[in-house]
Motif scaffolding. Structure first.
Motif, PDB file in Angstrom:
ATOM      1  N   ASN A 274       0.210  -1.359   0.246  1.00  0.00           N
ATOM      2  CA  ASN A 274       0.398  -0.082  -0.085  1.00  0.00           C
ATOM      3  C   ASN A 274       0.830   0.566  -0.228  1.00  0.00           C
ATOM      4  O   ASN A 274       0.420   2.205  -0.582  1.00  0.00           O
ATOM      5  CB  ASN A 274      -1.033  -0.078   1.717  1.00  0.00           C
ATOM      6  CG  ASN A 274      -1.908  -0.885   1.193  1.00  0.00           C
ATOM      7  OD1 ASN A 274      -2.749  -1.261  -0.608  1.00  0.00           O
ATOM      8  ND2 ASN A 274      -3.048  -1.634   2.006  1.00  0.00           N
ATOM      9  N   ALA A 275       1.822   1.468   0.455  1.00  0.00           N
ATOM     10  CA  ALA A 275       2.445   2.131   1.104  1.00  0.00           C
ATOM     11  C   ALA A 275       3.566   2.145  -0.780  1.00  0.00           C
ATOM     12  O   ALA A 275       3.381   3.857  -0.665  1.00  0.00           O
ATOM     13  CB  ALA A 275       4.043   1.792   1.869  1.00  0.00           C
ATOM     14  N   VAL A 276       3.207   1.506  -1.405  1.00  0.00           N
ATOM     15  CA  VAL A 276       4.503   2.382  -2.706  1.00  0.00           C
ATOM     16  C   VAL A 276       3.290   2.624  -3.759  1.00  0.00           C
ATOM     17  O   VAL A 276       3.473   3.201  -4.320  1.00  0.00           O
ATOM     18  CB  VAL A 276       4.995   0.911  -3.106  1.00  0.00           C
ATOM     19  CG1 VAL A 276       4.974   1.066  -5.246  1.00  0.00           C
ATOM     20  CG2 VAL A 276       5.753   0.240  -2.607  1.00  0.00           C
ATOM     21  N   HIS A 277       2.125   2.219  -3.526  1.00  0.00           N
ATOM     22  CA  HIS A 277       1.055   2.494  -4.204  1.00  0.00           C
ATOM     23  C   HIS A 277       0.368   3.935  -3.845  1.00  0.00           C
ATOM     24  O   HIS A 277       0.277   4.497  -4.899  1.00  0.00           O
ATOM     25  CB  HIS A 277      -0.783   1.668  -4.236  1.00  0.00           C
ATOM     26  CG  HIS A 277      -0.959   0.700  -5.142  1.00  0.00           C
ATOM     27  ND1 HIS A 277      -1.053   0.164  -5.988  1.00  0.00           N
ATOM     28  CD2 HIS A 277       0.200  -1.015  -5.250  1.00  0.00           C
ATOM     29  CE1 HIS A 277      -1.035  -0.110  -6.701  1.00  0.00           C
ATOM     30  NE2 HIS A 277      -0.610  -1.537  -6.132  1.00  0.00           N
ATOM     31  N   ASN A 315      -3.164  14.028   1.181  1.00  0.00           N
ATOM     32  CA  ASN A 315      -4.744  13.797   0.469  1.00  0.00           C
ATOM     33  C   ASN A 315      -5.463  13.614  -0.218  1.00  0.00           C
ATOM     34  O   ASN A 315      -6.623  12.787  -0.712  1.00  0.00           O
ATOM     35  CB  ASN A 315      -5.570  15.764   0.042  1.00  0.00           C
ATOM     36  CG  ASN A 315      -5.370  17.017   0.915  1.00  0.00           C
ATOM     37  OD1 ASN A 315      -5.336  16.753   1.821  1.00  0.00           O
ATOM     38  ND2 ASN A 315      -4.451  17.628   0.244  1.00  0.00           N
ATOM     39  N   ILE A 316      -4.321  12.545  -0.667  1.00  0.00           N
ATOM     40  CA  ILE A 316      -4.641  10.974  -0.878  1.00  0.00           C
ATOM     41  C   ILE A 316      -5.838   9.905  -0.673  1.00  0.00           C
ATOM     42  O   ILE A 316      -5.308  10.042   0.297  1.00  0.00           O
ATOM     43  CB  ILE A 316      -3.690  10.289  -1.426  1.00  0.00           C
ATOM     44  CG1 ILE A 316      -3.607  10.116  -3.370  1.00  0.00           C
ATOM     45  CG2 ILE A 316      -3.268   9.653  -0.378  1.00  0.00           C
ATOM     46  CD1 ILE A 316      -3.979  10.679  -3.993  1.00  0.00           C
ATOM     47  N   GLN A 317      -6.477   9.521  -1.200  1.00  0.00           N
ATOM     48  CA  GLN A 317      -7.863   8.287  -1.071  1.00  0.00           C
ATOM     49  C   GLN A 317      -7.416   8.030  -2.294  1.00  0.00           C
ATOM     50  O   GLN A 317      -7.988   8.578  -3.096  1.00  0.00           O
ATOM     51  CB  GLN A 317      -9.010   9.380   0.039  1.00  0.00           C
ATOM     52  CG  GLN A 317      -8.370   9.726   1.922  1.00  0.00           C
ATOM     53  CD  GLN A 317     -10.247  10.122   1.756  1.00  0.00           C
ATOM     54  OE1 GLN A 317     -10.380   9.417   2.137  1.00  0.00           O
ATOM     55  NE2 GLN A 317     -10.245  11.171   1.788  1.00  0.00           N
ATOM     56  N   PHE A 318      -7.537   5.990  -2.364  1.00  0.00           N
ATOM     57  CA  PHE A 318      -7.997   5.583  -3.408  1.00  0.00           C
ATOM     58  C   PHE A 318      -8.305   3.665  -2.480  1.00  0.00           C
ATOM     59  O   PHE A 318      -7.910   3.948  -1.564  1.00  0.00           O
ATOM     60  CB  PHE A 318      -7.273   5.062  -4.274  1.00  0.00           C
ATOM     61  CG  PHE A 318      -5.414   5.127  -3.546  1.00  0.00           C
ATOM     62  CD1 PHE A 318      -6.048   3.394  -3.516  1.00  0.00           C
ATOM     63  CD2 PHE A 318      -5.177   5.424  -3.172  1.00  0.00           C
ATOM     64  CE1 PHE A 318      -4.418   3.032  -3.289  1.00  0.00           C
ATOM     65  CE2 PHE A 318      -3.414   4.929  -2.565  1.00  0.00           C
ATOM     66  CZ  PHE A 318      -3.695   3.482  -2.715  1.00  0.00           C
ATOM     67  N   GLY A 323      -9.780  -4.052  -2.577  1.00  0.00           N
ATOM     68  CA  GLY A 323     -11.522  -3.123  -2.268  1.00  0.00           C
ATOM     69  C   GLY A 323     -10.597  -2.795  -0.578  1.00  0.00           C
ATOM     70  O   GLY A 323     -11.923  -2.504  -0.850  1.00  0.00           O
ATOM     71  N   GLU A 324     -10.005  -2.298  -0.435  1.00  0.00           N
ATOM     72  CA  GLU A 324     -10.153  -1.876   0.755  1.00  0.00           C
ATOM     73  C   GLU A 324      -9.397  -0.350   0.585  1.00  0.00           C
ATOM     74  O   GLU A 324      -8.717   0.510  -0.173  1.00  0.00           O
ATOM     75  CB  GLU A 324      -9.193  -2.282   1.790  1.00  0.00           C
ATOM     76  CG  GLU A 324      -8.648  -1.808   3.163  1.00  0.00           C
ATOM     77  CD  GLU A 324      -7.732  -2.425   3.878  1.00  0.00           C
ATOM     78  OE1 GLU A 324      -7.900  -1.860   5.445  1.00  0.00           O
ATOM     79  OE2 GLU A 324      -7.696  -3.410   3.450  1.00  0.00           O
TER      80      GLU A 324
END
Length: 731
Positions: A274-277, A315-318, A323-324
Motif C-alpha cells: 500500500n505504501a508503494v501505491h 490528501n490522497i485517498q483511493f 477493495g480496501e
C-alpha cells in the motif's frame, strides 16, 4: 531502465529500506525478503497498469539499513551522493534522485534519517511490520514534517488479543516485550483491557534491544518461563527482530512453555504494498494536475521537486485492488482489520505463515473475531489448544470467590439454598423469587408448590384423629355424668360446673379442627378467638370449683361469713367475669389487627405455605398471658386445699391438672418460636389437645373410675364414713 529501449519515461525512484541486519546472520534475510518481494510486486503492478502514470516507468533503489548507530547515516549518504561517496551536499547523479523513501522496520531508523530528509525536502512514508506499527513519536509534525506513517494509530490490537484469549479461555498469560516506548504503551493498554475481562498477566519480561541485535545471540540471558506454573500462553510484542529472535530461540531450544502455538497478528507486507501505491497515486495526481493546468515538462529531464508531493500525499485517498479504502493518517477510518496467522511447519521446508482467521474492529461495540480452529497447527506435544488458567472455570450452580493474589485465581463456591447460577464463572448467584426455589444442582429456579396443614397429610391426619378421639371420650364422660347425676360423687363436686367444664373441653377439642385445612379469613379469626374463649371458660370453671372447695371447708371453721358466701353462690360469678375480661381482650385484638391469611415463603424451601397470620402478636400473647394467670391462680388455690378430707374432694386432682396445664404451655412458648412452617401450626394444635386432655384426664378419670368400676364408693354410706370428724384433716 534505459529510456531508449522503453517508450515510457523513467521516473525518479523510490528508496526501500529492507531492514536486513548484518550479512553474517543470514537467517534474518529470509524474514525481511518478503518486504522486498511486496515492494517489487507493487512496482511491477503499477508499471503494467496503463491508467497509472501513463508514459512513465517507476524506478527504485534498494538499500540496507544497518541497525548500528552509524550505519543508517552511512547508507543515506551513499544514496544522496549517488555512489560510494559519503560527503554531504555532493552528488554524482544528475537525474536519479528519488521522489520518496519507504523505510523503517524500526522507528529508530526513521527518526535518525528524518532530519536529513527534511533538509532535502524529501517526503518519507514510514512502514512498520510489528504488532503495533504506529509510533506516536513519529506523528509529531513539528519534529517530523516530511514523515508519513502508513500504519493507522493502533489502539485496537489489544482488543483483538483479549478476544483471542477469551476464545480459548486463556486467563493466565505472560507478556514478553522489547524495551522501547511503543511496547511499554502497548503493555499498559493490554493490561488494562485484560483486567476488564478478568485475564491476568502473570509476568512481564522486557527484552533489551541489545539482546537480539548483538552479533552473537546470548540465549542464556533469557529466563526460562517454564518456571511459571500453569503459564502455557505468552504474548510477544516488539519489532520484527525481537519477535523472530524469540521465535528462533524457541525453535533452537520449538520450548512449548515459552510460546505455545506461535499464533500472531500482523499486517506484514500488505503495508509495503500500500505504501508503494499511495506514493504512486500521489505522483499520478500531481502530474495530472500539471497536465490540466497546461504545465509542460521536458521529456528528457523528468525531474520533479519532491517537496511538491507533500500536498498530494496528505490528501490522497483511493481503493486498492483488494477493495480496501487507503489513505494517510487523519483521513483514515476507524475500521481496522487484522489477519491472524499461524506458523506452520512443513517437512524439509521452511516454516510458513498461514492465515487462520481475522479480527475486525469497527468501534467499541462492533468487534468480530473469526477463527478456523481446524486450520491451526499446535505444537506436536498438544492435540488441542493449551490450557492456561490459574483456576478452571466454575460450572453452573457455583459462583467465583476471588482470591487475594489475583483476580484470575478464585474458588468455586456452591450457591446457597434459594440461589442459582446458570452460567459458567458466575460472579454472583441469582436469588430465586419468593415463589420459586432452587433445584438441587442450583442451576434452575422451580415454582414452589402451594401447601398447608391438610387433613390428607400424615401429620394433619394424626392430629385430627387425636382430636376426634378425645372429643368422643369427652362426650362419653359427659354422658356418664348426666346418667349418674343424682349419685353423691356427681352432686358433691357441683355437677353444673362439671357439665360446663366438660362442654368447654369438648369445644377445645373441636377448636383443633379450625387449624387443619386450607386457611380462610373466617377460620383464621375463629382459630384464635375460639381458642382464647373456650380455654378461658374451662380455666375459670376450674377456678370456680377450687373456690367452692375452699369455701366449703373454710365455712365449717370460720362460721357465718363463709357460709353466707357459699350459700349466696358467689362462685357462680367467677366464670362470666373471667370470660368477659377475655372477650374484651379479643375485641381489642380484632379491632386493631385481626388475624389474616398470609403466605410463608421461607419456612419450607420448596413450598408456599398458606398460614393464618396472627395479626397482632402482642394481642396473641395477651390472650396466652391471661390464660396463664387464670391457671396460676387456680393452681395456687387448689394447692392450698390439697390436704382437706378426700371424700369426693377433687382438690388434689385440680392441683395436678393445673400443674399439667401450666407445664404444657410453658414448654410450648420456646418450642413454638423455634418452629417453622407446618410445625408451628401442629405445635399449637398439640398444645391445645395436650392441655385439654390433661384437664379431662386429671379431673374426670378418677370420678369415672369410681362411677363405673367402684360403685360401692359412690353412696351416702361411704360418704358419711369419710366425713367422720375424727378423720377430718385441718388446713
Amino acid at each position: 531502465m534505459d529510456p531508449a529501449v522503453n517508450p515510457r519515461r523513467t521516473l525518479p525512484s523510490m528508496w526501500l529500506n529492507s531492514g536486513r541486519k548484518c550479512p553474517n546472520l543470514r537467517r534474518w534475510e529470509l524474514h525481511n525478503y518478503h518486504y522486498v518481494l511486496a515492494f517489487l510486486f507493487a512496482i511491477e503492478e503499477i508499471n503494467k497498469d496503463p491508467r497509472l502514470l501513463p508514459n512513465f516507468t517507476l524506478g527504485f533503489n534498494l538499500y540496507n539499513a544497518f541497525n548500528k548507530n552509524d550505519k543508517p547515516l552511512e547508507n543515506i549518504f551513499f544514496w544522496f551522493s549517488g555512489g560510494n561517496q559519503t560527503v554531504p551536499n555532493y552528488s554524482c547523479q544528475k537525474q536519479r534522485k528519488s521522489a520518496a523513501i519507504i523505510a523503517g522496520t524500526t522507528p529508530e531508523f526513521s527518526s535518525n534519517i528524518s532530519p536529513l530528509l527534511e533538509l532535502y525536502k524529501i517526503p518519507q512514508v514510514l512502514i512498520s511490520v510489528t504488532y503495533g506499527p504506529y509510533h506516536s513519536l513519529l506523528s509529531d509534525k513539528d519534529q517530523f514534517p516530511s514523515l508519513y506513517q502508513m500504519a493507522a494509530k493502533d489502539n485496537f490490537l489489544t482488543h483483538g488479543l483479549v478476544l483471542l484469549f477469551l476464545h480459548f479461555d486463556w486467563t493466565w498469560v505472560g507478556i514478553v516485550v522489547s524495551d522501547d516506548v511503543k511496547s511499554h504503551k502497548f503493555v499498559s493498554m493490554l493490561e488494562a483491557e485484560m483486567l476488564k475481562n478478568y485475564i491476568c498477566a502473570v509476568f512481564m519480561l522486557t527484552l533489551p534491544i541489545s539482546w537480539i541485535r548483538n552479533d552473537n545471540l546470548d540465549v542464556e540471558k533469557i529466563p526460562l518461563l517454564a518456571d511459571h506454573e500453569k503459564v502455557n500462553v505468552s504474548v510477544v510484542h516488539g519489532d520484527s527482530q525481537i519477535i523472530m529472535g524469540v521465535y528462533f530461540y524457541q525453535r533452537t531450544f520449538e520450548l512449548v512453555e515459552f510460546i505455545p502455538g506461535n499464533t500472531i497478528m500482523s499486517e506484514s507486507t500488505y503495508i509495503v504494498y500500500n505504501a508503494v501505491h499511495i506514493v504512486t497515486r500521489a505522483l499520478h495526481e500531481m502530474f495530472q494536475e500539471e497536465t490540466e493546468t497546461g504545465l509542460t515538462r521536458d521529456a528528457n529531464i523528468p525531474m520533479l521537486l519532491s517537496w511538491q508531493l507533500h500536498l498530494f500525499l496528505r490528501n490522497i485517498q483511493f481503493t486498492n485492488s483488494f477493495g480496501e479504502h487507503i489513505s494517510l493518517e487523519d483521513q483514515r477510518k476507524s475500521v481496522k482489520r487484522y489477519d491472524i496467522l499461524n506458523t506452520v511447519s512443513f517437512p524439509a521446508a521452511h516454516d510458513f505463515l498461514v492465515k487462520v482467521g481475522e479480527f475486525v474492529f469497527n468501534g467499541q461495540n462492533n468487534q468480530t473475531l473469526v477463527l478456523n480452529k481446524e486450520a491451526i497447527e499446535w505444537p506436536i506435544e498438544l492435540e488441542k489448544p493449551p490450557i492456561s488458567v490459574c483456576t478452571h472455570k466454575c460450572g453452573p450452580g457455583f459462583k467465583k470467590v476471588i482470591q487475594a493474589k489475583a483476580i484470575c485465581c478464585f474458588e468455586c463456591v456452591f450457591c446457597l439454598t434459594g440461589e442459582i447460577s446458570n452460567t459458567q464463572d458466575a460472579q454472583e448467584c441469582i436469588q430465586c423469587s419468593d415463589q420459586e426455589y432452587s433445584n438441587q444442582e442450583r442451576t434452575h429456579c422451580l415454582p414452589k408448590l402451594v401447601t398447608y396443614l391438610s387433613i390428607e397429610d400424615s401429620l394433619g391426619m394424626a392430629l385430627a384423629c387425636t382430636a376426634l378421639c378425645f372429643s368422643v371420650f369427652t362426650a362419653g364422660v359427659l354422658w356418664i355424668f348426666v346418667k349418674h347425676q343424682d349419685t353423691p360423687i356427681v352432686k358433691a363436686n357441683n355437677r353444673t360446673l362439671s357439665y360446663i367444664l366438660l362442654i368447654s373441653l369438648l369445644l377445645c377439642f373441636f377448636c383443633s379442627f379450625l387449624f387443619i385445612g386450607h386457611p380462610h379469613p373466617v377460620t383464621c379469626i375463629l382459630q384464635q378467638i375460639t381458642f382464647g374463649l373456650v380455654f378461658t371458660v374451662a380455666l375459670s370453671t376450674v377456678l370456680a370449683k377450687t373456690i367452692i372447695v375452699l369455701l366449703a371447708f373454710k365455712s365449717m371453721k370460720l362460721g357465718r361469713t363463709m357460709r353466707w358466701l357459699l350459700a349466696s353462690g358467689a362462685s357462680n360469678y367467677v366464670i362470666p367475669i373471667c370470660t368477659l375480661v377475655q372477650v374484651v381482650i379479643c375485641a381489642i385484638w380484632l379491632g386493631l389487627s385481626p388475624p389474616f391469611i398470609d403466605v410463608d415463603t421461607h419456612s419450607e424451601p420448596r413450598h408456599l405455605l398458606i398460614v393464618c397470620d396472627k395479626g397482632s402478636v402482642a394481642a396473641f400473647y395477651c390472650v396466652l398471658g391471661y390464660l396463664g394467670s387464670l391457671a396460676l391462680v387456680s393452681f395456687s388455690l387448689s394447692y392450698l386445699v390439697r390436704n382437706l378430707p378426700d371424700a369426693f374432694n377433687e382438690a388434689k386432682f385440680l392441683t395436678f391438672s393445673m400443674l399439667v396445664f401450666c407445664s404444657i404451655w410453658v414448654t410450648f412458648l420456646p418450642v413454638y418460636h423455634g418452629a417453622q412452617g407446618k410445625l408451628m401450626v401442629a405445635l399449637e394444635i398439640f398444645s391445645i389437645l395436650a392441655s385439654s386432655a390433661g384437664l379431662l384426664v386429671c379431673i374426670f378419670a378418677p370420678k369415672c373410675y369410681i362411677i363405673l368400676i367402684r360403685p360401692d364408693k359412690n353412696s351416702l354410706k361411704y360418704l358419711k364414713s369419710k366425713m367422720d370428724p375424727r378423720r377430718n384433716a385441718h388446713i
